[in-house]
Design a protein around this motif. Structure first.
Motif, PDB file in Angstrom:
ATOM      1  N   SER A 484       0.860  -1.186   0.000  1.00 51.07           N
ATOM      2  CA  SER A 484       0.000   0.000   0.000  1.00 51.07           C
ATOM      3  C   SER A 484       0.892   1.231   0.000  1.00 51.07           C
ATOM      4  CB  SER A 484      -0.924   0.008   1.229  1.00 51.07           C
ATOM      5  OG  SER A 484      -0.167  -0.076   2.419  1.00 51.07           O
ATOM      6  N   GLY A 485       0.268   2.408  -0.102  1.00 48.91           N
ATOM      7  CA  GLY A 485       0.992   3.677  -0.098  1.00 48.91           C
ATOM      8  C   GLY A 485       0.181   4.724   0.639  1.00 48.91           C
ATOM      9  N   PRO A 486       0.551   6.006   0.525  1.00 48.96           N
ATOM     10  CA  PRO A 486      -0.248   7.067   1.148  1.00 48.96           C
ATOM     11  C   PRO A 486      -1.706   7.016   0.670  1.00 48.96           C
ATOM     12  CG  PRO A 486       1.857   7.915   0.426  1.00 48.96           C
ATOM     13  CD  PRO A 486       1.753   6.528  -0.131  1.00 48.96           C
ATOM     14  N   LYS A 487      -2.575   7.617   1.443  1.00 49.07           N
ATOM     15  CA  LYS A 487      -4.017   7.500   1.222  1.00 49.07           C
ATOM     16  C   LYS A 487      -4.444   7.853  -0.198  1.00 49.07           C
ATOM     17  CE  LYS A 487      -8.360   8.726   3.481  1.00 49.07           C
ATOM     18  NZ  LYS A 487      -8.983   9.451   4.604  1.00 49.07           N
ATOM     19  N   LYS A 488      -3.847   8.910  -0.784  1.00 55.75           N
ATOM     20  CA  LYS A 488      -4.267   9.364  -2.113  1.00 55.75           C
ATOM     21  C   LYS A 488      -3.533   8.646  -3.237  1.00 55.75           C
ATOM     22  CE  LYS A 488      -5.624  13.981  -0.542  1.00 55.75           C
ATOM     23  NZ  LYS A 488      -5.411  15.438  -0.712  1.00 55.75           N
ATOM     24  N   MET A 489      -2.694   7.709  -2.901  1.00 54.11           N
ATOM     25  CA  MET A 489      -1.924   6.977  -3.915  1.00 54.11           C
ATOM     26  C   MET A 489      -2.259   5.489  -3.820  1.00 54.11           C
ATOM     27  SD  MET A 489       1.770   8.890  -3.685  1.00 54.11           S
ATOM     28  CE  MET A 489       1.934  10.618  -4.117  1.00 54.11           C
ATOM     29  N   LYS A 490      -3.452   5.134  -4.257  1.00 56.20           N
ATOM     30  CA  LYS A 490      -3.935   3.766  -4.148  1.00 56.20           C
ATOM     31  C   LYS A 490      -3.278   2.866  -5.196  1.00 56.20           C
ATOM     32  CE  LYS A 490      -8.406   5.014  -2.151  1.00 56.20           C
ATOM     33  NZ  LYS A 490      -9.873   4.899  -2.279  1.00 56.20           N
ATOM     34  N   ASN A 491      -3.386   1.561  -4.948  1.00 53.32           N
ATOM     35  CA  ASN A 491      -2.819   0.551  -5.841  1.00 53.32           C
ATOM     36  C   ASN A 491      -1.321   0.760  -6.063  1.00 53.32           C
ATOM     37  OD1 ASN A 491      -5.429  -0.594  -6.220  1.00 53.32           O
ATOM     38  ND2 ASN A 491      -5.861   0.937  -7.794  1.00 53.32           N
ATOM     39  N   THR A 492      -0.612   1.061  -4.957  1.00 51.88           N
ATOM     40  CA  THR A 492       0.836   1.225  -5.011  1.00 51.88           C
ATOM     41  C   THR A 492       1.491   0.353  -3.952  1.00 51.88           C
ATOM     42  OG1 THR A 492       0.727   3.133  -3.524  1.00 51.88           O
ATOM     43  CG2 THR A 492       0.744   3.587  -5.899  1.00 51.88           C
ATOM     44  N   TYR A 493       2.795   0.240  -4.077  1.00 54.81           N
ATOM     45  CA  TYR A 493       3.591  -0.607  -3.176  1.00 54.81           C
ATOM     46  C   TYR A 493       4.769   0.215  -2.669  1.00 54.81           C
ATOM     47  CZ  TYR A 493       5.930  -4.914  -1.566  1.00 54.81           C
ATOM     48  OH  TYR A 493       6.500  -5.898  -0.817  1.00 54.81           O
ATOM     49  N   THR A 494       5.011   0.189  -1.350  1.00 51.89           N
ATOM     50  CA  THR A 494       6.085   0.966  -0.748  1.00 51.89           C
ATOM     51  C   THR A 494       7.212   0.047  -0.288  1.00 51.89           C
ATOM     52  OG1 THR A 494       4.440   2.524   0.088  1.00 51.89           O
ATOM     53  CG2 THR A 494       6.668   2.690   0.999  1.00 51.89           C
ATOM     54  N   LEU A 495       8.428   0.346  -0.741  1.00 57.15           N
ATOM     55  CA  LEU A 495       9.609  -0.400  -0.316  1.00 57.15           C
ATOM     56  C   LEU A 495      10.342   0.356   0.793  1.00 57.15           C
ATOM     57  CD1 LEU A 495      11.084  -1.634  -3.710  1.00 57.15           C
ATOM     58  CD2 LEU A 495      10.538  -3.095  -1.755  1.00 57.15           C
ATOM     59  N   PHE A 496      10.982  -0.401   1.690  1.00 58.40           N
ATOM     60  CA  PHE A 496      11.825   0.162   2.731  1.00 58.40           C
ATOM     61  C   PHE A 496      13.208  -0.475   2.636  1.00 58.40           C
ATOM     62  CE2 PHE A 496       7.607   0.955   4.173  1.00 58.40           C
ATOM     63  CZ  PHE A 496       7.656   2.041   5.044  1.00 58.40           C
ATOM     64  N   HIS A 497      14.246   0.311   2.894  1.00 56.63           N
ATOM     65  CA  HIS A 497      15.591  -0.261   2.964  1.00 56.63           C
ATOM     66  C   HIS A 497      16.274   0.241   4.230  1.00 56.63           C
ATOM     67  CE1 HIS A 497      17.954   3.417   1.936  1.00 56.63           C
ATOM     68  NE2 HIS A 497      16.851   3.743   1.287  1.00 56.63           N
ATOM     69  N   GLY A 498      17.215  -0.522   4.742  1.00 58.33           N
ATOM     70  CA  GLY A 498      17.879  -0.116   5.969  1.00 58.33           C
ATOM     71  C   GLY A 498      18.862  -1.142   6.457  1.00 58.33           C
ATOM     72  N   THR A 499      19.084  -1.161   7.757  1.00 54.38           N
ATOM     73  CA  THR A 499      20.045  -2.067   8.370  1.00 54.38           C
ATOM     74  C   THR A 499      19.420  -2.733   9.586  1.00 54.38           C
ATOM     75  OG1 THR A 499      20.958  -0.241   9.671  1.00 54.38           O
ATOM     76  CG2 THR A 499      22.079  -0.787   7.607  1.00 54.38           C
ATOM     77  N   MET A 500      19.846  -3.956   9.838  1.00 52.39           N
ATOM     78  CA  MET A 500      19.417  -4.695  11.022  1.00 52.39           C
ATOM     79  C   MET A 500      20.618  -5.511  11.480  1.00 52.39           C
ATOM     80  SD  MET A 500      16.442  -7.592  11.469  1.00 52.39           S
ATOM     81  CE  MET A 500      15.165  -6.553  10.800  1.00 52.39           C
ATOM     82  N   ASN A 501      21.390  -4.964  12.408  1.00 48.79           N
ATOM     83  CA  ASN A 501      22.566  -5.653  12.922  1.00 48.79           C
ATOM     84  C   ASN A 501      22.798  -5.245  14.371  1.00 48.79           C
ATOM     85  OD1 ASN A 501      23.952  -3.079  12.769  1.00 48.79           O
ATOM     86  ND2 ASN A 501      24.228  -3.480  10.575  1.00 48.79           N
ATOM     87  N   LYS A 502      23.878  -5.714  14.933  1.00 46.78           N
ATOM     88  CA  LYS A 502      24.151  -5.458  16.350  1.00 46.78           C
ATOM     89  C   LYS A 502      24.336  -3.971  16.639  1.00 46.78           C
ATOM     90  CE  LYS A 502      26.327  -9.993  16.789  1.00 46.78           C
ATOM     91  NZ  LYS A 502      27.591 -10.730  17.028  1.00 46.78           N
ATOM     92  N   SER A 503      24.703  -3.214  15.609  1.00 41.06           N
ATOM     93  CA  SER A 503      24.925  -1.775  15.806  1.00 41.06           C
ATOM     94  C   SER A 503      23.625  -0.994  15.881  1.00 41.06           C
ATOM     95  CB  SER A 503      25.794  -1.225  14.672  1.00 41.06           C
ATOM     96  OG  SER A 503      27.040  -1.888  14.637  1.00 41.06           O
ATOM     97  N   GLY A 504      22.547  -1.559  15.374  1.00 42.67           N
ATOM     98  CA  GLY A 504      21.266  -0.862  15.414  1.00 42.67           C
ATOM     99  C   GLY A 504      20.324  -1.296  14.317  1.00 42.67           C
ATOM    100  N   ILE A 505      19.117  -0.726  14.352  1.00 43.52           N
ATOM    101  CA  ILE A 505      18.066  -1.067  13.387  1.00 43.52           C
ATOM    102  C   ILE A 505      17.471   0.225  12.863  1.00 43.52           C
ATOM    103  CG2 ILE A 505      15.958  -2.410  13.019  1.00 43.52           C
ATOM    104  CD1 ILE A 505      16.566  -3.623  15.870  1.00 43.52           C
ATOM    105  N   GLN A 506      17.381   0.360  11.557  1.00 46.40           N
ATOM    106  CA  GLN A 506      16.680   1.505  10.988  1.00 46.40           C
ATOM    107  C   GLN A 506      16.215   1.191   9.575  1.00 46.40           C
ATOM    108  OE1 GLN A 506      19.587   4.766  11.028  1.00 46.40           O
ATOM    109  NE2 GLN A 506      20.003   4.401   8.867  1.00 46.40           N
ATOM    110  N   PHE A 507      15.039   1.716   9.250  1.00 43.45           N
ATOM    111  CA  PHE A 507      14.467   1.524   7.922  1.00 43.45           C
ATOM    112  C   PHE A 507      13.943   2.850   7.405  1.00 43.45           C
ATOM    113  CE2 PHE A 507      14.187  -2.812   9.586  1.00 43.45           C
ATOM    114  CZ  PHE A 507      14.646  -3.532   8.494  1.00 43.45           C
ATOM    115  N   THR A 508      14.182   3.112   6.113  1.00 44.29           N
ATOM    116  CA  THR A 508      13.738   4.339   5.463  1.00 44.29           C
ATOM    117  C   THR A 508      12.849   3.984   4.278  1.00 44.29           C
ATOM    118  OG1 THR A 508      15.783   5.470   6.076  1.00 44.29           O
ATOM    119  CG2 THR A 508      14.481   6.443   4.292  1.00 44.29           C
ATOM    120  N   PRO A 509      11.691   4.606   4.135  1.00 47.13           N
ATOM    121  CA  PRO A 509      10.836   4.327   2.981  1.00 47.13           C
ATOM    122  C   PRO A 509      11.436   4.902   1.700  1.00 47.13           C
ATOM    123  CG  PRO A 509       9.904   6.101   4.279  1.00 47.13           C
ATOM    124  CD  PRO A 509      11.079   5.597   5.051  1.00 47.13           C
TER     125      PRO A 509
END
Length: 599
Positions: A484-509
């Motif tokens: 899904s995406g923001p309310k006015k942007m239907k029929n969309t797909y949102t990707l996130f990328h980031g890191t998940m390791n011992k140093s920390g976790i973060q994801f950005t759309p």
């Protein structure tokens, strides 16, 4: 005998089960929140199998038979495992989203009422009906999967996430609709090939074997009893075969060494002969020089009219040297006489090794005859039923966990950078409560033991999201996607990328939203062969270059769409080292392999 039979049956079953300690996944209440231009609208969350909001989602019927696993406790123990926690791993780039203007493929979204496959005798072939920015793709049945690998009474052939790592294929096997329980099944691809199960004509053997021994059916219980009898009654023959095979292997090694000696033995004789030839040539050369010198002296003496006695003496010396020369020349033709010691030793070694080789071959023939006899007895005891042998062999190739808390099972993923597997519970989708922590457990891909736990919230301006998909690239960067995406942007797909390791976790759309003409978001996976991410939906595969996702610079031509018309549920997609795709479909459960590497 009965106790011994029961012991063997128990050992056979235990060989198929590897204890996994338990994960404690906390699931809290669903909550709504306000939306804005850069907030993902999840008021209509992605459905999961059995979701009451999608009654036609295609699950098999529920009831006591399919739901008694709800009472099974978790079996992955993360007590004492290092844990990394983040109260908010969501990094908002505060950039307005835009839709990637890609062309949309032909597809009829499959939301339920799935096509059912009943016949396992004929493999399925599915070729894409449309593709955008890429070529067509064809999948062919690799294996039909059984109703269940493990002994859970609630299993009904529901497989979720799948990955390929270390030349093994892993599945998350669901223990039943709405249970959030299941098991991880690991199968060695090389081992299957050695058993002949990887052949194109063996597509139904996994399902046939394990359904044949399903203890939850009357015929399966009977077959299990027959199997225990088979194991007990063939034990002596199987042990004898193992002993004989070791003897054969050792004898083959001895024969190989003997042949090597036979091969290298002439070299020793030839070296001795070569040295003798050199010495002989030197002696002959000295002889010829002496004869030449004497002939010269004889000529001078004749000119000077020397005494006859002196001349005759030199002639006699020349005659003797010529006789010696003829004898030396004759030795060239008989090397055995030239190097008698080396020649004798060479023959002795050759005869000894040839004798050993012939004797060894005779023993191997006798041993093989004994193995064949044992196998005939095993087949006779097994009533000529090949499934007994197959089952016994397969039990050694599988690593199967007990039933554990796996959530929906879509997040099984592999991190190539550390050779670890990751699993999260994802039975809550869309927006969740502000006390909800996503929990991902990192597991060693070889021994299947947990090594790290990640607990984190995904909070975007008061909207708390639950993780449903996950994958990693070669460098260990993490990715997930939301259908899904923001309310006015239907029929969309949102990707996130980031890191998940011992140093920390973060994801950005990612601000570039993918057009999504398909139905459910069934998974995100990574192809190490071409460095692309793949988004999976029923009858649709979408792929995007990883670099463009990380750089947030996705262009329309970067988005590849491939659509199908199977009307079946797509559960997972994984890739081998050559880029061939392995697709898990329901219902019935099966693994299909692409006929060529996927773009």
């Amino acid at each position: 005998m009965k106790k011994l039979r029961n012991l063997f049956l128990l050992l056979t079953i235990i060989a198929m089960l590897i204890s996994l300690p338990s994960i404690d996944f906390g699931i809290k209440a669903f909550a709504d929140a306000k939306s804005s231009s850069n907030i993902i609208d999840d008021k209509n969350p992605e459905a999961i199998d059995g979701d009451s909001t999608k009654p036609n989602e295609g699950t098999q019927k529920t009831g006591d038979k399919f739901n008694d696993n709800k009472t099974i406790s978790d079996s992955i123990n993360t007590d004492g495992i290092p844990t990394t926690t983040s109260d908010n791993a969501y990094v908002d780039n505060k950039t307005k989203y835009h839709i990637i203007d890609s062309k949309i493929p032909k597809i009829t979204p499959t939301w339920g009422n799935y096509t059912r496959v009943r016949n396992m005798d004929v493999p399925n072939n599915y070729t894409s009906i449309d593709s955008i920015n890429t070529g067509s793709t064809t999948f062919r049945t690799k294996w039909f999967l059984p109703e269940g690998f493990h002994v859970s009474p609630g299993e009904h052939g529901n497989y979720q996430g799948g990955i390929i790592a270390n030349n093994s294929i892993y599945f998350v096997e669901s223990a039943g609709t709405n249970t959030n329980k299941g098991a991880i099944v690991k199968i060695g691809l090389d081992s299957l090939g050695k058993l002949g199960i990887d052949a194109s004509t063996q597509h139904n053997i996994l399902a046939k074997v394990f359904n044949f021994f399903n203890k939850n059916s009357a015929y399966g219980s009977d077959h299990n009893k027959k199997l225990s009898d088979f194991i007990v009654n063939t034990n002596a023959y199987r042990k004898n075969n193992i002993t004989i095979q070791k003897k054969i292997a050792n004898m083959k090694k001895a024969i190989k060494n003997a042949k090597l000696k036979v091969k290298t033995n002439p070299k020793n004789f030839n070296n001795a002969t070569k040295q003798a030839k050199k010495k002989l040539a030197k002696t002959i050369n000295t002889n010829r020089k002496a004869v030449k010198k004497l002939n010269k002296n004889l000529k001078n003496l004749k000119k000077k009219h020397a005494k006859a006695r002196t001349i005759n003496k030199i002639k006699k010396q020349i005659t003797n040297l010529n006789k010696t020369y003829r004898k030396l020349n004759a030795k060239k033709r008989y090397m055995s006489k030239l190097t008698p010691k080396a020649f004798k030793n060479s023959n002795r070694v050759k005869k000894a090794q040839v004798k050993l080789i012939n004797k060894g071959k005779k023993k191997i023939r006798a041993w093989n005859a004994k193995v064949n006899h044992n196998n005939r007895e095993i087949n006779r005891i097994g009533q000529r039923n090949d499934l007994f042998r197959k089952y016994f062999g397969l039990s050694k190739l599988l690593t199967i966990s007990p039933v554990t808390n796996i959530g929906h099972g879509q997040t099984l993923s592999y991190n190539p950078s550390n050779n670890h597997v990751y699993l999260a519970q994802d039975d809550k989708l869309g927006i969740v409560g502000n006390d909800f922590y996503n929990q991902v457990t990192e597991i060693d891909a070889e021994n299947m033991k947990p090594v790290h736990v990640y607990r984190f919230k995904l909070n975007n301006k008061g909207h708390y999201y639950a993780l449903h998909t996950l994958t990693f690239d070669n460098d260990g960067n993490a990715y997930f996607g939301v259908g899904s995406g923001p309310k006015k942007m239907k029929n969309t797909y949102t990707l996130f990328h980031g890191t998940m390791n011992k140093s920390g976790i973060q994801f950005t759309p990612v601000k570039g939203l993918i057009k999504w003409p398909g139905s459910f978001n069934q998974g995100v996976t990574y192809n190490r062969n071409n460095n692309r991410l793949y988004l999976l939906s029923n009858d649709m595969i979408v792929s995007i270059p990883v670099n463009e996702v990380k750089d947030d610079n996705i262009q329309p031509q970067d988005v590849h769409y491939t659509t199908f018309g199977t009307k079946r549920e797509f559960e997972s997609l994984s890739f081998d080292s050559n880029g061939y795709g392995y697709l898990v479909l329901l219902w019935r459960s099966e693994v299909l392999k692409s006929t060529a590497p996927i773009d």
